[in-house]
Motif scaffolding. Structure first.
Motif, PDB file in Angstrom:
ATOM      1  N   ALA A  25       0.834  -1.210   0.000  1.00 20.58           N
ATOM      2  CA  ALA A  25       0.000   0.000   0.000  1.00 20.58           C
ATOM      3  C   ALA A  25       0.867   1.258   0.000  1.00 20.58           C
ATOM      4  O   ALA A  25       0.612   2.192   0.754  1.00 20.58           O
ATOM      5  N   PRO A  26       1.926   1.313  -0.834  1.00 21.42           N
ATOM      6  CA  PRO A  26       2.831   2.471  -0.785  1.00 21.42           C
ATOM      7  C   PRO A  26       2.162   3.791  -1.162  1.00 21.42           C
ATOM      8  O   PRO A  26       2.619   4.857  -0.748  1.00 21.42           O
ATOM      9  N   LEU A  27       1.071   3.714  -1.901  1.00 21.25           N
ATOM     10  CA  LEU A  27       0.346   4.933  -2.292  1.00 21.25           C
ATOM     11  C   LEU A  27      -0.875   5.150  -1.399  1.00 21.25           C
ATOM     12  O   LEU A  27      -1.728   5.991  -1.693  1.00 21.25           O
TER      13      LEU A  27
ATOM     14  N   ILE B  63       2.639  16.384  -1.191  1.00 21.58           N
ATOM     15  CA  ILE B  63       3.072  15.484  -2.262  1.00 21.58           C
ATOM     16  C   ILE B  63       2.797  16.116  -3.628  1.00 21.58           C
ATOM     17  O   ILE B  63       3.653  16.070  -4.531  1.00 21.58           O
ATOM     18  N   VAL B  64       1.621  16.719  -3.768  1.00 22.49           N
ATOM     19  CA  VAL B  64       1.275  17.386  -5.028  1.00 22.49           C
ATOM     20  C   VAL B  64       2.248  18.527  -5.320  1.00 22.49           C
ATOM     21  O   VAL B  64       2.684  18.719  -6.459  1.00 22.49           O
ATOM     22  N   SER B  65       2.622  19.290  -4.285  1.00 23.25           N
ATOM     23  CA  SER B  65       3.559  20.407  -4.453  1.00 23.25           C
ATOM     24  C   SER B  65       4.914  19.929  -4.960  1.00 23.25           C
ATOM     25  O   SER B  65       5.489  20.514  -5.896  1.00 23.25           O
TER      26      SER B  65
ATOM     27  N   ALA C  88       2.239  12.432  -8.824  1.00 23.91           N
ATOM     28  CA  ALA C  88       2.401  12.271  -7.377  1.00 23.91           C
ATOM     29  C   ALA C  88       2.863  10.868  -7.019  1.00 23.91           C
ATOM     30  O   ALA C  88       3.639  10.672  -6.077  1.00 23.91           O
ATOM     31  N   SER C  89       2.402   9.857  -7.770  1.00 21.32           N
ATOM     32  CA  SER C  89       2.802   8.477  -7.473  1.00 21.32           C
ATOM     33  C   SER C  89       4.313   8.299  -7.620  1.00 21.32           C
ATOM     34  O   SER C  89       4.935   7.559  -6.839  1.00 21.32           O
TER      35      SER C  89
ATOM     36  N   LEU D 283       1.080   2.241 -14.696  1.00 26.02           N
ATOM     37  CA  LEU D 283       2.195   1.323 -14.454  1.00 26.02           C
ATOM     38  C   LEU D 283       3.464   1.852 -15.121  1.00 26.02           C
ATOM     39  O   LEU D 283       4.554   1.821 -14.531  1.00 26.02           O
ATOM     40  N   ALA D 284       3.324   2.331 -16.338  1.00 29.50           N
ATOM     41  CA  ALA D 284       4.481   2.862 -17.068  1.00 29.50           C
ATOM     42  C   ALA D 284       5.023   4.111 -16.388  1.00 29.50           C
ATOM     43  O   ALA D 284       6.243   4.284 -16.260  1.00 29.50           O
ATOM     44  N   MET D 285       4.131   4.993 -15.927  1.00 29.75           N
ATOM     45  CA  MET D 285       4.570   6.213 -15.250  1.00 29.75           C
ATOM     46  C   MET D 285       5.377   5.886 -14.002  1.00 29.75           C
ATOM     47  O   MET D 285       6.384   6.533 -13.703  1.00 29.75           O
ATOM     48  N   ASN D 286       4.929   4.878 -13.264  1.00 31.68           N
ATOM     49  CA  ASN D 286       5.596   4.530 -12.011  1.00 31.68           C
ATOM     50  C   ASN D 286       7.029   4.054 -12.225  1.00 31.68           C
ATOM     51  O   ASN D 286       7.849   4.112 -11.304  1.00 31.68           O
TER      52      ASN D 286
END
Length: 289
Positions: free
Chosen positions: A200-202, A213-215, A224-225, A249-252
């Motif tokens: 549950a890292p997110l 986090i958004v900043s 943000a992830s 998934l690709a973004m992460n």
């Protein structure tokens, strides 16, 4: 069993106490089942994931294994380049039961060996985690699993396990995310030579709108992830986020494109002190007992 490879794609890896390597970013498969689970695992492997996490409880080992084996047979990946984890459920702890549970997992996955096998929860009142872990060590000695570890173990049971068996788990997979950074447990892991793995890292997605986090994400022009996952990697943790969306998934995977400053890392850890933060899911001192 094939020798563990050095991961040459974008995901960094940590060396475990037994000398194996574990990719610091993996695919969590909790609540992924059926055709969706098959698609997500195939897509994750296609875009560069090399670490797949499942468990008996998830009731998806068979479909996850089919996706893995189809990817191997298609030439998308070799077995030695994958890191596959499963876990024994609470009602199968004990010397005899865990041996059978492991074999069932291996057969369901259609694999010759696992890279990591975990005790899913300590269930301390059962009093079985030590004999369960000793039995897992024998399975490891036979070459059917590369590394063994635990999940959701808190300091008292973790230290009791090591003192009682003389065996140090390679990994302790625990709830860990901004707002619940588990600093003291991570420090204990570091002392003992255990790698911290975050489930549950997110925060099941709830933290992606947190202002701090958004900043940071906006300052670096990343999602943000990616900020959260990079934070975990810089702390030395392994993270296994789950997403059924190929683009996410690709973004992460872009954690290698970002480096957080010491001040940003500290700011993320400071979220622990905010009202309403802390553990979001089951307390292992209570759950399963």
């Amino acid at each position: 069993m094939g020798a563990m490879s050095t991961y040459e794609h974008s995901t960094p890896a940590r060396k475990l106490i037994d000398g194996s390597e574990i990719p610091q970013l993996g695919l969590g498969t909790w609540k992924l089942t059926g055709d969706e689970a098959y698609r997500v695992v195939r897509e994750a492997i296609e875009i560069g994931y090399r670490h797949i996490d499942t468990a008996t409880l998830y009731d998806n080992e068979e479909v996850v294994g089919k996706a893995i084996n189809d990817a191997i047979n298609a030439g998308d990946i070799s077995r030695d380049d994958l890191f596959v984890t499963s876990k024994v459920w609470n009602n199968e702890q004990g010397r005899e039961k865990v041996n059978k549970a492991f074999q069932r997992s291996l057969e369901a996955l259609g694999l010759d060996y696992l890279d990591l096998y975990l005790i899913h929860w300590p269930c301390a009142n059962q009093g079985l985690y030590k004999e369960t872990f000793e039995a897992m060590a024998k399975i490891q000695g036979l070459g059917h699993v590369q590394s063994i570890g635990v999940a959701n173990f808190y300091p008292e049971v973790l230290q009791d396990l090591v003192s009682g068996t003389g065996i140090t788990p390679a990994v302790n997979q625990v709830e860990l995310h901004p707002g619940f950074s588990q600093a003291s447990l991570r420090a204990l892991h570091d002392e003992m030579g255990i790698i911290t793995e975050a489930w549950a890292p997110l925060g099941r997605g709830e933290l992606l709108k947190h202002p701090q986090i958004v900043s940071i994400a906006q300052a670096h022009e990343v999602p943000a992830s990616v900020v959260i996952l990079r934070w975990l990697v810089q702390l030395g943790c392994v993270a296994i986020p789950k997403s059924a969306n190929k683009d996410r998934l690709a973004m992460n995977l872009h954690i290698q494109d970002l480096t957080l400053s010491a001040a940003e890392v500290s700011a993320l850890e400071a979220i622990d002190q905010e009202p309403g933060m802390g553990r979001k899911y089951g307390d292992p001192e209570v759950f399963g007992n």
